[in-house]
Design a protein around this motif. Sequence first.
Motif, mmCIF file in Angstrom:
data_model
loop_
_atom_site.group_PDB
_atom_site.id
_atom_site.type_symbol
_atom_site.label_atom_id
_atom_site.label_comp_id
_atom_site.label_asym_id
_atom_site.label_seq_id
_atom_site.Cartn_x
_atom_site.Cartn_y
_atom_site.Cartn_z
ATOM 1 N N MET A 75 0.910 -1.240 0.026
ATOM 2 C CA MET A 75 0.009 0.010 -0.023
ATOM 3 C C MET A 75 0.917 1.169 0.033
ATOM 4 S SD MET A 75 -2.759 1.240 2.924
ATOM 5 C CE MET A 75 -3.528 -0.336 3.094
ATOM 6 N N GLY A 76 0.611 2.127 -0.855
ATOM 7 C CA GLY A 76 1.359 3.421 -0.771
ATOM 8 C C GLY A 76 0.954 4.397 0.298
ATOM 9 N N LEU A 77 1.765 5.486 0.415
ATOM 10 C CA LEU A 77 1.333 6.372 1.243
ATOM 11 C C LEU A 77 0.157 7.105 1.174
ATOM 12 C CD1 LEU A 77 2.555 8.174 3.682
ATOM 13 C CD2 LEU A 77 3.505 9.621 2.136
ATOM 14 N N ALA A 78 -0.333 7.405 0.082
ATOM 15 C CA ALA A 78 -1.554 8.201 -0.213
ATOM 16 C C ALA A 78 -2.781 7.262 0.208
ATOM 17 C CB ALA A 78 -1.695 8.404 -1.413
ATOM 18 N N ASP A 79 -2.691 5.882 -0.104
ATOM 19 C CA ASP A 79 -3.627 5.007 0.240
ATOM 20 C C ASP A 79 -3.740 4.472 1.839
ATOM 21 O OD1 ASP A 79 -4.507 4.375 -2.195
ATOM 22 O OD2 ASP A 79 -3.092 2.855 -2.602
ATOM 23 N N TRP A 80 -2.557 4.625 2.371
ATOM 24 C CA TRP A 80 -2.401 4.615 3.836
ATOM 25 C C TRP A 80 -2.897 5.763 4.512
ATOM 26 C CZ3 TRP A 80 -0.482 7.170 8.127
ATOM 27 C CH2 TRP A 80 -0.263 6.299 9.468
ATOM 28 N N LEU A 81 -2.683 6.698 4.145
ATOM 29 C CA LEU A 81 -3.191 7.989 4.858
ATOM 30 C C LEU A 81 -4.671 8.013 4.646
ATOM 31 C CD1 LEU A 81 -0.840 11.010 3.737
ATOM 32 C CD2 LEU A 81 -1.362 10.110 6.264
ATOM 33 N N ARG A 82 -5.246 7.640 3.399
ATOM 34 C CA ARG A 82 -6.656 7.659 3.387
ATOM 35 C C ARG A 82 -7.468 6.674 4.464
ATOM 36 N NH1 ARG A 82 -9.328 4.095 0.824
ATOM 37 N NH2 ARG A 82 -7.674 3.387 -0.303
ATOM 38 N N VAL A 83 -6.704 5.337 4.500
ATOM 39 C CA VAL A 83 -7.450 4.520 5.494
ATOM 40 C C VAL A 83 -6.992 4.961 7.033
ATOM 41 C CG1 VAL A 83 -6.906 2.232 6.556
ATOM 42 C CG2 VAL A 83 -6.993 2.665 4.209
ATOM 43 N N ALA A 133 -1.378 16.899 12.920
ATOM 44 C CA ALA A 133 -0.525 16.393 11.611
ATOM 45 C C ALA A 133 -1.085 15.974 10.659
ATOM 46 C CB ALA A 133 -0.008 15.075 12.618
ATOM 47 N N LEU A 134 -2.438 15.366 10.637
ATOM 48 C CA LEU A 134 -3.163 14.826 9.386
ATOM 49 C C LEU A 134 -3.566 16.185 8.553
ATOM 50 C CD1 LEU A 134 -5.309 11.819 10.677
ATOM 51 C CD2 LEU A 134 -3.362 11.853 9.001
ATOM 52 N N SER A 135 -4.091 17.239 9.336
ATOM 53 C CA SER A 135 -4.466 18.315 8.481
ATOM 54 C C SER A 135 -3.359 18.986 7.868
ATOM 55 C CB SER A 135 -5.094 19.396 9.614
ATOM 56 O OG SER A 135 -4.108 19.869 10.246
ATOM 57 N N GLN A 136 -2.246 18.772 8.336
ATOM 58 C CA GLN A 136 -1.003 19.301 7.476
ATOM 59 C C GLN A 136 -0.370 18.631 6.236
ATOM 60 O OE1 GLN A 136 1.718 20.373 11.026
ATOM 61 N NE2 GLN A 136 0.291 22.158 11.488
ATOM 62 N N LEU A 137 -0.787 17.312 6.321
ATOM 63 C CA LEU A 137 -0.399 16.189 5.170
ATOM 64 C C LEU A 137 -1.153 16.372 4.010
ATOM 65 C CD1 LEU A 137 0.705 13.255 7.441
ATOM 66 C CD2 LEU A 137 2.275 14.939 6.322
ATOM 67 N N VAL A 138 -0.479 16.334 2.876
ATOM 68 C CA VAL A 138 -1.368 16.105 1.671
ATOM 69 C C VAL A 138 -1.368 14.593 1.316
ATOM 70 C CG1 VAL A 138 -1.360 16.646 -1.109
ATOM 71 C CG2 VAL A 138 -0.604 18.471 0.921
ATOM 72 N N GLY A 139 -2.448 14.283 0.733
ATOM 73 C CA GLY A 139 -2.768 12.860 0.347
ATOM 74 C C GLY A 139 -3.751 12.176 1.000
#
Length: 160
Positions: free
Chosen positions: A1-9, A154-160
């Motif tokens: 799983m890529g970073l963008a997918d991990w962040l979504r989950v 932290a999540l609000s400051q990450l793109v993805g």
Amino acid sequence: MGLADWLRVFRALHEKAKKGELSGTDAEDYRAGCDELSRALIAAQKLGLRPGEVPRRVLRVARAVQVTLETKVSTVRTTTIDVSVAGFSALLGKPPPPEEQTATLRLPGADPLVVGVVPGEVRLQPGAVRAAFLFQRLSDPARERLEMLVIDTALSQLVG
């Protein structure tokens, strides 16, 4: 799983956690995800973890929160520069007194958090003082509220 997918989950788990809807495996996965995200951000901040430290309790994030500092003889209102589960830093007009004081943090969407703090590192800056404050005797519910604030920020400051 890529970073963008991990962040979504992970974001979906975080939203459930904010609503108090996690249990069992989801709660374990969420805590593990908090630690994984925190470890990555701590490494990016060039900070280290001591043996036994929980990453989500060490991570600090840039977050402005209104805070009132009270001693027996003074009251100072300011805004935090950064926040962690261990404490916060803020700009003050003069160095804080060395004794314990009461901090009232106005956390978004919740009742104010009232906790004892002691000054830690104090750095003089042009026209101000940057002071770190360490929380004292933090209850488990207060720690959980702060963890939620830190991870949410932290999540609000990450793109993805």
